[in-house]
Motif scaffolding. Sequence first.
Motif, PDB file in Angstrom:
ATOM      1  N   LYS A  63      -3.500  -4.346  -4.351  1.00 49.36           N
ATOM      2  CA  LYS A  63      -3.747  -2.918  -4.073  1.00 49.36           C
ATOM      3  C   LYS A  63      -4.957  -2.304  -4.401  1.00 49.36           C
ATOM      4  CE  LYS A  63      -0.842   1.256  -4.112  1.00 49.36           C
ATOM      5  NZ  LYS A  63       0.182   1.821  -4.695  1.00 49.36           N
ATOM      6  N   ALA A  64      -5.512  -2.773  -5.670  1.00 49.57           N
ATOM      7  CA  ALA A  64      -7.045  -2.601  -6.141  1.00 49.57           C
ATOM      8  C   ALA A  64      -8.019  -2.903  -5.191  1.00 49.57           C
ATOM      9  CB  ALA A  64      -7.139  -2.714  -7.583  1.00 49.57           C
ATOM     10  N   LEU A  65      -7.837  -4.328  -4.667  1.00 50.84           N
ATOM     11  CA  LEU A  65      -8.883  -4.757  -4.107  1.00 50.84           C
ATOM     12  C   LEU A  65      -8.608  -4.271  -2.440  1.00 50.84           C
ATOM     13  CD1 LEU A  65     -10.646  -6.984  -3.044  1.00 50.84           C
ATOM     14  CD2 LEU A  65      -8.485  -8.644  -2.434  1.00 50.84           C
ATOM     15  N   PHE A 116       0.816  -1.238   0.122  1.00 47.20           N
ATOM     16  CA  PHE A 116       0.080   0.205   0.198  1.00 47.20           C
ATOM     17  C   PHE A 116       0.931   1.214  -0.055  1.00 47.20           C
ATOM     18  CE2 PHE A 116      -3.129   2.934   2.341  1.00 47.20           C
ATOM     19  CZ  PHE A 116      -3.771   2.932   1.371  1.00 47.20           C
ATOM     20  N   GLY A 117       0.531   2.229  -0.944  1.00 46.83           N
ATOM     21  CA  GLY A 117       1.375   3.480  -1.048  1.00 46.83           C
ATOM     22  C   GLY A 117       2.833   3.284  -1.877  1.00 46.83           C
ATOM     23  N   GLN A 118       3.145   2.022  -2.351  1.00 42.72           N
ATOM     24  CA  GLN A 118       4.212   1.714  -2.959  1.00 42.72           C
ATOM     25  C   GLN A 118       3.918   1.584  -4.663  1.00 42.72           C
ATOM     26  OE1 GLN A 118       7.663   1.202  -1.678  1.00 42.72           O
ATOM     27  NE2 GLN A 118       6.423   2.222   0.067  1.00 42.72           N
ATOM     28  N   PRO A 119       5.016   2.061  -5.469  1.00 46.40           N
ATOM     29  CA  PRO A 119       4.797   1.839  -6.773  1.00 46.40           C
ATOM     30  C   PRO A 119       4.513   0.443  -7.174  1.00 46.40           C
ATOM     31  CG  PRO A 119       6.654   3.071  -6.295  1.00 46.40           C
ATOM     32  CD  PRO A 119       6.398   2.486  -4.941  1.00 46.40           C
ATOM     33  N   VAL A 120       3.327   0.279  -8.088  1.00 48.78           N
ATOM     34  CA  VAL A 120       3.024  -1.313  -8.340  1.00 48.78           C
ATOM     35  C   VAL A 120       4.189  -1.741  -9.368  1.00 48.78           C
ATOM     36  CG1 VAL A 120       1.315  -2.479  -9.578  1.00 48.78           C
ATOM     37  CG2 VAL A 120       0.781  -0.573  -7.977  1.00 48.78           C
TER      38      VAL A 120
END
Length: 405
Positions: free
Chosen positions: A29-31, A16-20
Amino acid sequence: MNDTDGTERDHPLHSFGQPVRDRRQLLTKALWIGIWLVFLASPVRDLVESERSGVATALGWLGLAAFVVCYLSVVFRYTAKVLDWRVVRWSLAALLALAVVLSFAFGTAWLGLFVYVAVSAGAVLPMGQAMWVIPAVTGVMVAVGLRTDSLGDLLGSLAVLTLLVGFAMTGVRQLVRTTIQLRQARATVAQLAANEERLRLARDLHDLLGHSLSLITLKSELAGRMLPDHPDKAAQQVADIEQVSRQALVDVREAVSGYRRRTLAGELAGARTALAAAGVEADVPLEAPAELPGEEGEAALAWALREAVTNVVRHSGARRCTVAFSSRQTLDGPIVELSVEDDGGGGSGAAQGNGLTGLAERLAAVGGVLETGPAGRRGFRLAARVPRGQGAAGDREASALGSST
């Protein structure tokens, strides 16, 4: 990389909050962020069920889509690190403006949009700013909602929820950033440990090879001088060279593997051999002292003896070298002292080389000290002192007790 690291990296809070970096992280992250979209149920139901003109419904869908896109862009990109605060402030302002306009235009069902504004503020703003922005967003939501609802209804439902969710998000954000800092600190500690191990290996190789190569050089010179007239003695020197080189190879392998431990008994024997080969009259004890300062302390004294004898052989030009041990009580407790004194011209000891510097570090690691300086008019003296712990004595006492029982 171990399994623990992989588990931590894949955890939603860590990404969370990190580059994908890959598709899996994108879905995770989307979930994680999509859970919060539950508050859009009321606006969507209002658009589907309410009887409005086609233009109003289209504008409602367009406004809701713009709000969601703005919200996702903020929480996806700026949770961990903000590169451009102007973009963040304009995005939050756009979210608040859309929430106000849509709530005024379509009614109470759209007040849940203010929850997303509070979540975005808690996710990206510093704690000091979020502490007043979240209550301010809640106040705007109450002011807008008073058109159709009573103050009591608003405070008892959405106002409390907006405050709680907004401040909860600040906690999640702080947890994310703390996790990132811990990961960076762990990487720094690993780097420092690797640097320390490289320093240890360099120091060990210097001490090991410096002594062994000096002895090989001396014996090679002796063999060269003896070869014409005394081939049998020269052959003995060559055999000694082979033995020393083999031992040096073993020492280097053990040093690289991290399993070697020097002993005073072995170093005393090596000191006598090295001094005799260099033509230095040696006054070296036959045995190590009875009171030893534990394994680590003994190893430090053994390294001190090796370094001192190497310096005598290579640099001093001495004719006599004396090695002595003493044990005495000081204000800081009992100590064991090793002293190596020669009558050569080895210098004052004021400018220490790599060997003495590494030796001082070894002694400091076990609570000991190193002293170097002139001995009399023309000599040089090295003194290494380490605390006399309960190491070997305690082990012997425990063994004796175990045998008696």
